[in-house]
Design an enzyme around this catalytic site. Structure first.
Site, PDB file in Angstrom:
ATOM      1  N   TYR A   9       0.869  -1.294  -0.161  1.00 21.50           N
ATOM      2  CA  TYR A   9       0.011  -0.157  -0.031  1.00 21.50           C
ATOM      3  C   TYR A   9       0.829   1.256   0.045  1.00 21.50           C
ATOM      4  O   TYR A   9       0.301   2.357  -0.149  1.00 21.50           O
ATOM      5  CB  TYR A   9      -1.201   0.211   1.114  1.00 21.50           C
ATOM      6  CG  TYR A   9      -0.663  -0.282   2.537  1.00 21.50           C
ATOM      7  CD1 TYR A   9       0.424  -0.049   3.067  1.00 21.50           C
ATOM      8  CD2 TYR A   9      -1.638  -1.260   3.023  1.00 21.50           C
ATOM      9  CE1 TYR A   9       0.609  -0.417   4.473  1.00 21.50           C
ATOM     10  CE2 TYR A   9      -1.274  -1.666   4.565  1.00 21.50           C
ATOM     11  CZ  TYR A   9      -0.104  -1.275   5.242  1.00 21.50           C
ATOM     12  OH  TYR A   9       0.042  -1.582   6.636  1.00 21.50           O
TER      13      TYR A   9
ATOM     14  N   LYS B  51       4.700   3.747   5.102  1.00 15.21           N
ATOM     15  CA  LYS B  51       5.539   2.763   4.245  1.00 15.21           C
ATOM     16  C   LYS B  51       5.751   3.371   3.017  1.00 15.21           C
ATOM     17  O   LYS B  51       6.985   2.753   2.151  1.00 15.21           O
ATOM     18  CB  LYS B  51       4.628   1.289   3.992  1.00 15.21           C
ATOM     19  CG  LYS B  51       4.385   0.675   5.432  1.00 15.21           C
ATOM     20  CD  LYS B  51       5.897  -0.183   5.648  1.00 15.21           C
ATOM     21  CE  LYS B  51       5.556  -1.376   6.684  1.00 15.21           C
ATOM     22  NZ  LYS B  51       6.779  -1.847   7.213  1.00 15.21           N
TER      23      LYS B  51
HETATM   24  C1  HXC Z   1      -7.367   3.010  17.151  1.00 15.67           C
HETATM   25  C2  HXC Z   1      -5.200   2.776  18.308  1.00 15.67           C
HETATM   26  C3  HXC Z   1      -5.515   1.331  18.381  1.00 15.67           C
HETATM   27  C4  HXC Z   1      -6.516   0.742  17.450  1.00 15.67           C
HETATM   28  C5  HXC Z   1      -3.578   1.863  19.595  1.00 15.67           C
HETATM   29  N1  HXC Z   1      -4.252   2.873  19.351  1.00 15.67           N
HETATM   30  N2  HXC Z   1      -4.302   0.995  18.843  1.00 15.67           N
HETATM   31  N3  HXC Z   1      -6.575   3.611  17.772  1.00 15.67           N
HETATM   32  N4  HXC Z   1      -7.456   1.570  16.987  1.00 15.67           N
HETATM   33  N5  HXC Z   1      -6.665  -0.360  17.378  1.00 15.67           N
HETATM   34  C6  HXC Z   1      -3.943   4.655  19.611  1.00 15.67           C
HETATM   35  C7  HXC Z   1      -3.840   4.556  20.925  1.00 15.67           C
HETATM   36  O1  HXC Z   1      -5.238   4.792  21.419  1.00 15.67           O
HETATM   37  C8  HXC Z   1      -2.884   5.749  21.180  1.00 15.67           C
HETATM   38  O2  HXC Z   1      -3.607   6.936  21.012  1.00 15.67           O
HETATM   39  C9  HXC Z   1      -1.903   5.500  19.992  1.00 15.67           C
HETATM   40  O3  HXC Z   1      -2.428   4.507  19.348  1.00 15.67           O
HETATM   41  C10 HXC Z   1      -0.775   4.942  20.709  1.00 15.67           C
HETATM   42  O4  HXC Z   1      -1.059   3.813  21.551  1.00 15.67           O
HETATM   43  P1  HXC Z   1      -0.070   3.180  22.505  1.00 15.67           P
HETATM   44  O5  HXC Z   1      -0.962   1.648  22.975  1.00 15.67           O
HETATM   45  O6  HXC Z   1       0.186   4.311  23.708  1.00 15.67           O
HETATM   46  O7  HXC Z   1       0.981   2.928  21.630  1.00 15.67           O
HETATM   47  P2  HXC Z   1       2.427   1.853  22.194  1.00 15.67           P
HETATM   48  O8  HXC Z   1       2.465   1.307  23.501  1.00 15.67           O
HETATM   49  O9  HXC Z   1       3.640   2.345  21.544  1.00 15.67           O
HETATM   50  O10 HXC Z   1       2.066   0.577  21.097  1.00 15.67           O
HETATM   51  C11 HXC Z   1       2.284   0.843  19.614  1.00 15.67           C
HETATM   52  C12 HXC Z   1       1.086   0.232  18.882  1.00 15.67           C
HETATM   53  C13 HXC Z   1       1.090  -1.477  19.217  1.00 15.67           C
HETATM   54  C14 HXC Z   1       1.416   0.316  17.453  1.00 15.67           C
HETATM   55  C15 HXC Z   1      -0.266   0.725  19.452  1.00 15.67           C
HETATM   56  O11 HXC Z   1      -0.076  -2.056  18.445  1.00 15.67           O
HETATM   57  C16 HXC Z   1       2.323  -1.946  18.822  1.00 15.67           C
HETATM   58  O12 HXC Z   1       3.088  -2.187  19.654  1.00 15.67           O
HETATM   59  N6  HXC Z   1       2.422  -2.524  17.693  1.00 15.67           N
HETATM   60  C17 HXC Z   1       3.893  -3.315  17.284  1.00 15.67           C
HETATM   61  C18 HXC Z   1       3.524  -4.721  16.497  1.00 15.67           C
HETATM   62  C19 HXC Z   1       2.703  -4.259  15.184  1.00 15.67           C
HETATM   63  O13 HXC Z   1       2.024  -3.240  14.889  1.00 15.67           O
HETATM   64  N7  HXC Z   1       2.597  -5.248  14.170  1.00 15.67           N
HETATM   65  C20 HXC Z   1       1.886  -4.972  13.036  1.00 15.67           C
HETATM   66  C21 HXC Z   1       2.855  -5.114  12.004  1.00 15.67           C
HETATM   67  S1  HXC Z   1       2.061  -5.799  10.626  1.00 15.67           S
HETATM   68  P3  HXC Z   1      -4.448   7.820  22.145  1.00 15.67           P
HETATM   69  O14 HXC Z   1      -4.816   9.129  21.234  1.00 15.67           O
HETATM   70  O15 HXC Z   1      -5.445   7.078  22.758  1.00 15.67           O
HETATM   71  O16 HXC Z   1      -3.066   8.309  22.860  1.00 15.67           O
HETATM   72  C22 HXC Z   1       1.989  -4.710   9.464  1.00 15.67           C
HETATM   73  C23 HXC Z   1       1.286  -4.893   8.022  1.00 15.67           C
HETATM   74  C24 HXC Z   1       0.078  -5.775   8.077  1.00 15.67           C
HETATM   75  O17 HXC Z   1       2.327  -3.639   9.353  1.00 15.67           O
HETATM   76  C25 HXC Z   1      -0.739  -6.072   6.826  1.00 15.67           C
HETATM   77  C26 HXC Z   1      -1.942  -6.822   7.108  1.00 15.67           C
HETATM   78  C27 HXC Z   1      -2.445  -7.408   5.926  1.00 15.67           C
HETATM   79  P1  NAP Z   2       4.692  -8.685  13.952  1.00 19.50           P
HETATM   80  O1  NAP Z   2       5.041 -10.255  14.181  1.00 19.50           O
HETATM   81  O2  NAP Z   2       3.773  -7.733  14.736  1.00 19.50           O
HETATM   82  O3  NAP Z   2       6.060  -7.956  14.196  1.00 19.50           O
HETATM   83  C1  NAP Z   2       6.684  -6.522  14.538  1.00 19.50           C
HETATM   84  C2  NAP Z   2       7.859  -6.675  15.132  1.00 19.50           C
HETATM   85  O4  NAP Z   2       8.208  -5.080  15.190  1.00 19.50           O
HETATM   86  C3  NAP Z   2       7.829  -7.059  16.576  1.00 19.50           C
HETATM   87  O5  NAP Z   2       8.587  -7.905  16.793  1.00 19.50           O
HETATM   88  C4  NAP Z   2       8.095  -6.045  17.451  1.00 19.50           C
HETATM   89  O6  NAP Z   2       8.697  -6.314  18.658  1.00 19.50           O
HETATM   90  C5  NAP Z   2       8.740  -4.829  16.705  1.00 19.50           C
HETATM   91  N1  NAP Z   2       8.509  -3.664  17.185  1.00 19.50           N
HETATM   92  C6  NAP Z   2       7.188  -2.768  17.002  1.00 19.50           C
HETATM   93  N2  NAP Z   2       7.435  -1.688  17.299  1.00 19.50           N
HETATM   94  C7  NAP Z   2       8.681  -1.582  17.821  1.00 19.50           C
HETATM   95  C8  NAP Z   2       9.567  -0.352  18.352  1.00 19.50           C
HETATM   96  N3  NAP Z   2       9.010   0.778  18.661  1.00 19.50           N
HETATM   97  N4  NAP Z   2      10.888  -0.740  18.538  1.00 19.50           N
HETATM   98  C9  NAP Z   2      11.245  -2.111  18.311  1.00 19.50           C
HETATM   99  N5  NAP Z   2      10.747  -2.922  17.759  1.00 19.50           N
HETATM  100  C10 NAP Z   2       9.400  -2.957  17.857  1.00 19.50           C
HETATM  101  O7  NAP Z   2       4.474  -8.303  12.418  1.00 19.50           O
HETATM  102  P2  NAP Z   2       4.934  -8.984  11.271  1.00 19.50           P
HETATM  103  O8  NAP Z   2       3.683  -9.327  10.595  1.00 19.50           O
HETATM  104  O9  NAP Z   2       5.922  -9.969  11.402  1.00 19.50           O
HETATM  105  O10 NAP Z   2       5.496  -7.554  10.435  1.00 19.50           O
HETATM  106  C11 NAP Z   2       6.710  -7.479   9.902  1.00 19.50           C
HETATM  107  C12 NAP Z   2       7.130  -6.597   8.831  1.00 19.50           C
HETATM  108  O11 NAP Z   2       6.384  -7.045   7.834  1.00 19.50           O
HETATM  109  C13 NAP Z   2       6.462  -5.187   9.121  1.00 19.50           C
HETATM  110  O12 NAP Z   2       7.292  -4.241   8.598  1.00 19.50           O
HETATM  111  C14 NAP Z   2       5.154  -5.351   8.513  1.00 19.50           C
HETATM  112  O13 NAP Z   2       4.808  -3.785   8.413  1.00 19.50           O
HETATM  113  C15 NAP Z   2       5.487  -5.957   7.231  1.00 19.50           C
HETATM  114  N6  NAP Z   2       4.239  -6.841   6.545  1.00 19.50           N
HETATM  115  C16 NAP Z   2       3.833  -7.700   7.284  1.00 19.50           C
HETATM  116  C17 NAP Z   2       2.692  -8.357   6.459  1.00 19.50           C
HETATM  117  C18 NAP Z   2       2.150  -9.682   6.915  1.00 19.50           C
HETATM  118  O14 NAP Z   2       1.126 -10.072   6.158  1.00 19.50           O
HETATM  119  N7  NAP Z   2       2.272 -10.149   8.035  1.00 19.50           N
HETATM  120  C19 NAP Z   2       2.360  -7.803   5.296  1.00 19.50           C
HETATM  121  C20 NAP Z   2       2.838  -6.596   4.678  1.00 19.50           C
HETATM  122  C21 NAP Z   2       3.930  -6.164   5.525  1.00 19.50           C
HETATM  123  P3  NAP Z   2       8.286  -5.680  20.289  1.00 19.50           P
HETATM  124  O15 NAP Z   2       6.921  -5.808  20.332  1.00 19.50           O
HETATM  125  O16 NAP Z   2       9.242  -6.714  20.977  1.00 19.50           O
HETATM  126  O17 NAP Z   2       8.994  -4.460  20.110  1.00 19.50           O
END
Ligand code: HXC
Ligand code: NAP
Length: 298
Positions: free
Chosen positions: A166, A181
């Site tokens: 995307y 991204k």
């Molecule tokens: C709306 C949300 C939300 C949700 C969090 N927020 N989750 N808003 N819907 N589901 C908001 C919170 O309310 C807060 O805003 C702000 O985001 C920050 O949230 P925190 O929990 O304080 O942040 P933090 O502890 O730093 O955690 C970061 C995070 C969390 C992004 C929210 O999900 C995380 O740690 N993610 C890491 C792993 C991850 O995201 N993996 C996905 C990668 S997959 P307010 O205003 O309330 O303060 C990917 C591609 C996938 O990227 C493609 C799939 C097809």
């Molecule tokens: P995931 O399992 O949720 O992995 C995300 C990783 O990022 C976790 O290990 C997390 O570790 C680390 N992370 C998040 N916030 C961080 C921070 N602030 N500092 C350091 N580490 C942090 O997701 P995933 O599916 O494996 O995704 C991996 C990559 O692939 C991402 O770039 C995602 O956008 C991309 N992607 C995934 C998909 C899919 O189908 N899975 C599709 C398109 C793109 P901690 O929580 O320990 O910090």
């Protein structure tokens, strides 16, 4: 007459196979952010199988411990600095720890990212900021730290930034992540030109749909809205995580030295999918089962 049934793209070789020679990454340090879970761990696994010393950096000790255990099981040496990539000082400290353990990483995989589905009109400023800070700013801080250290000692290196398709198309329901991204993809193109003269390759690697058990609850619940993920893909199947690992180990290998500034998409052509007909538009709110928008604050 026979009929061509849709059978999709063939399955890849089994886990444990590799196109690269055993030992390709012997004596090579590879740092993977977010390498303790999901796709990051799958990528780390393939580097480990090929002999790398692996450094996985992320915030949560439980993720680092799981990653360490899996990679040590493959015989790799592993270091696990705790690091929030939003903080440049923590990024520098993670590189210090890597250097102390094994030496300067020759490969950096910027895999860590943040994402959750939310209609743009519901997204708080802090939600936007958080995702952009991790996915875009954090990626730059890690790339910058890596390059500065290599420039200082005049050694080559390779950066692989994990992206998402995307970046090109936009991502309804993921405005923050899609914008971040897009920035990551653009950064690949800039940094490859800036740092090529110093021997540093910079590439992007875009996964398609790769479901795995570490996916966050938010992403899992979004995926659960699609009943059969395989039939929604032109490949008639989702990706196997080792397929992403193989692509990453190729991009950072000696066989890809002249590839730089490129973003490779590994998604069975899903991002190119268009329909012959125009099905009705369904809003993101409706796709997520959300009530109509109401203005609750000024
Ligand atoms: C709306 C949300 C939300 C949700 C969090 N927020 N989750 N808003 N819907 N589901 C908001 C919170 O309310 C807060 O805003 C702000 O985001 C920050 O949230 P925190 O929990 O304080 O942040 P933090 O502890 O730093 O955690 C970061 C995070 C969390 C992004 C929210 O999900 C995380 O740690 N993610 C890491 C792993 C991850 O995201 N993996 C996905 C990668 S997959 P307010 O205003 O309330 O303060 C990917 C591609 C996938 O990227 C493609 C799939 C097809
Ligand atoms: P995931 O399992 O949720 O992995 C995300 C990783 O990022 C976790 O290990 C997390 O570790 C680390 N992370 C998040 N916030 C961080 C921070 N602030 N500092 C350091 N580490 C942090 O997701 P995933 O599916 O494996 O995704 C991996 C990559 O692939 C991402 O770039 C995602 O956008 C991309 N992607 C995934 C998909 C899919 O189908 N899975 C599709 C398109 C793109 P901690 O929580 O320990 O910090």
């Amino acid at each position: 007459m026979t009929t061509a049934e849709p059978v999709g793209l063939p399955e890849p070789p089994a886990l444990g196979a590799s196109a690269l020679a055993p030992g390709t990454y012997n004596d090579t340090v590879v740092l993977i952010t977010g390498g303790g879970t999901g796709l990051g761990l799958a990528v780390a696994t393939e580097f480990a199988r090929l002999g790398a010393d692996v450094v996985i950096a992320s915030r949560k000790p439980e993720h680092l411990d799981t990653g360490r255990e899996a990679l040590e099981h493959l015989g790799a040496r592993v270091a696990t600095p705790r690091c929030d990539i939003r903080d440049p000082d923590q990024v520098a400290a993670a590189f210090d720890e890597a250097e102390t353990a094994f030496g300067l990483p020759a490969v950096l995989v910027n895999n860590a990212a943040a994402n959750f589905p939310v209609p743009a009109e519901d997204m708080s400023p802090n939600a936007w900021r958080t995702v952009v800070d991790i996915t875009l700013n954090g990626t730059f801080y890690c790339a910058r730290e890596f390059a500065r250290r290599h420039l200082a000692v005049e050694t080559p290196g390779s950066i692989v930034n994990i992206g998402a398709s995307y970046a090109w198309t936009g991502g309804p329901g993921f405005a923050h992540s899609a914008a971040a991204k897009a920035g990551v993809k653009n950064m690949v193109e800039t940094l490859a030109v800036e740092w090529g003269p110093y021997g540093i390759q910079v590439n992007g690697l875009v996964p398609g749909l790769f479901p795995h058990e570490d996916m966050t609850a938010d992403i899992q619940s979004n995926l659960a809205r699609t009943n059969d993920k395989d039939v929604c893909q032109p490949a008639m199947r989702v990706g196997r995580v080792r397929e992403l690992g193989w692509a990453a180990t190729f991009l950072a290998s000696p066989f890809a030295r002249f590839i730089s500034g490129h973003t490779l998409v590994v998604d069975g052509a899903n991002w190119q999918r268009r329909l012959l007909t125009n099905p009705p538009v369904v809003t993101v709110r409706d796709q997520m089962g959300k009530d109509p928008f109401e203005l609750t604050q000024a």
